[in-house]
Design a protein around this motif. Structure first.
Motif, short mmCIF file in Angstrom:
data_model
loop_
_atom_site.label_atom_id
_atom_site.label_comp_id
_atom_site.label_asym_id
_atom_site.label_seq_id
_atom_site.Cartn_x
_atom_site.Cartn_y
_atom_site.Cartn_z
N MET A 1 99.28 -9.60 0.63
CA MET A 1 100.64 -9.66 0.14
C MET A 1 101.39 -8.43 0.62
N PRO A 2 101.56 -8.35 1.91
CA PRO A 2 102.19 -7.17 2.49
C PRO A 2 103.71 -7.24 2.41
N MET A 3 104.31 -6.07 2.53
CA MET A 3 105.77 -5.96 2.62
C MET A 3 106.09 -5.03 3.78
N ILE A 4 107.20 -5.32 4.45
CA ILE A 4 107.65 -4.47 5.54
C ILE A 4 109.16 -4.33 5.43
N ARG A 5 109.64 -3.09 5.56
CA ARG A 5 111.06 -2.81 5.39
C ARG A 5 111.53 -1.96 6.59
N LEU A 6 112.54 -2.46 7.28
CA LEU A 6 113.16 -1.73 8.37
C LEU A 6 114.49 -1.17 7.87
N THR A 7 114.66 0.14 7.97
CA THR A 7 115.93 0.78 7.66
C THR A 7 116.54 1.23 8.98
N ALA A 8 117.77 0.80 9.22
CA ALA A 8 118.44 1.08 10.49
C ALA A 8 119.92 1.30 10.24
N ARG B 1 118.19 6.06 14.61
CA ARG B 1 116.76 6.18 14.34
C ARG B 1 116.39 5.04 13.40
N PHE B 2 115.12 4.65 13.42
CA PHE B 2 114.65 3.50 12.67
C PHE B 2 113.43 3.89 11.86
N LEU B 3 113.43 3.53 10.59
CA LEU B 3 112.30 3.78 9.72
C LEU B 3 111.72 2.45 9.29
N VAL B 4 110.43 2.27 9.53
CA VAL B 4 109.74 1.06 9.10
C VAL B 4 108.69 1.47 8.08
N GLU B 5 108.79 0.89 6.89
CA GLU B 5 107.82 1.16 5.83
C GLU B 5 107.01 -0.10 5.58
N VAL B 6 105.71 0.07 5.67
CA VAL B 6 104.77 -1.04 5.50
C VAL B 6 103.96 -0.76 4.25
N THR B 7 103.88 -1.73 3.36
CA THR B 7 103.07 -1.60 2.15
C THR B 7 102.02 -2.70 2.17
N VAL B 8 100.76 -2.28 2.11
CA VAL B 8 99.62 -3.21 2.14
C VAL B 8 98.60 -2.79 1.09
N PRO B 9 97.75 -3.72 0.66
CA PRO B 9 96.66 -3.33 -0.23
C PRO B 9 95.74 -2.33 0.47
N GLN B 10 95.28 -1.35 -0.27
CA GLN B 10 94.34 -0.37 0.29
C GLN B 10 93.12 -1.10 0.83
N LEU C 1 110.15 7.31 20.16
CA LEU C 1 110.18 8.33 19.10
C LEU C 1 111.34 8.13 18.13
N ARG C 2 112.23 7.21 18.44
CA ARG C 2 113.30 6.88 17.49
C ARG C 2 112.79 6.01 16.35
N VAL C 3 111.60 5.46 16.51
CA VAL C 3 111.03 4.55 15.50
C VAL C 3 109.87 5.26 14.80
N TRP C 4 109.97 5.41 13.50
CA TRP C 4 108.89 5.96 12.70
C TRP C 4 108.35 4.86 11.81
N VAL C 5 107.04 4.79 11.71
CA VAL C 5 106.38 3.77 10.89
C VAL C 5 105.52 4.49 9.84
N LEU C 6 105.78 4.20 8.58
CA LEU C 6 105.00 4.75 7.48
C LEU C 6 104.19 3.63 6.86
N VAL C 7 102.88 3.79 6.83
CA VAL C 7 102.00 2.79 6.21
C VAL C 7 101.62 3.28 4.83
N HIS C 8 102.02 2.54 3.82
CA HIS C 8 101.70 2.86 2.43
C HIS C 8 100.60 1.92 1.97
N GLU C 9 99.47 2.49 1.59
CA GLU C 9 98.36 1.67 1.09
C GLU C 9 98.36 1.70 -0.43
#
Length: 143
Positions: free
Chosen positions: A1-8, A66-75, A106-114
């Motif tokens: 049940m993942p979620m992904i959010r792009l902020t731009a 710049r673009f921020l992508v936040e990914v939330t997944v089960p650990q 380098l304009r795109v940062w991806v944060l993986v939240h477990e």
């Protein structure tokens, strides 16, 4: 049940990219999680596009988007190899949606939240990673 959010920043994506990026990112996330390509799992992969108003994002150097992508997944859902592949493909997907070349990665940062097991709930119940794995295996077998 993942979620992904792009902020731009507003206007940073091409018109075509803006319309397709949410589904594209959700598909990338499911693929790297190893989830079955079924209606159930596609419906659980939530994808958001948050567009910032003009002037809301900058760096100390310039105002290029710049673009921020936040990914939330089960650990435990992503191995190190899968995280690396996810970050690479998400970056490529965002650059494509913005009409930018690979040299702008380098304009795109991806944060993986477990999300720790037992701290994710849906449908009024706690959802555990083991339950999702069992469900995915069952849907793989049915395919």
């Amino acid at each position: 049940m993942p979620m992904i959010r792009l902020t731009a920043p507003a206007g940073a994506l091409t018109e075509q990219g803006r319309h397709g990026v949410r589904r594209d990112l959700a598909a990338v996330l499911l693929r790297w999680e190893g989830a079955p390509d079924t209606a159930f799992f596609r419906a659980q992969a939530w994808s958001y596009l948050v567009e910032l108003p003009e002037g809301a994002q900058t760096t100390a150097e310039d105002d290029a988007p710049r673009f921020l992508v936040e990914v939330t997944v089960p650990q435990g859902a992503l191995s190190e190899r899968r995280k690396a592949g996810l970050v690479e493909e998400v970056t490529s997907t965002v650059l494509s949606a913005a009409g930018l070349p690979a040299r702008d990665a380098l304009r795109v940062w991806v944060l993986v939240h477990e999300q720790p097991d037992g701290t994710w709930g849906a449908g009024g119940s706690v959802v555990r990673h083991a339950d999702l794995v069992a469900l995915a295996k069952g849907q793989h077998a049915d395919a």
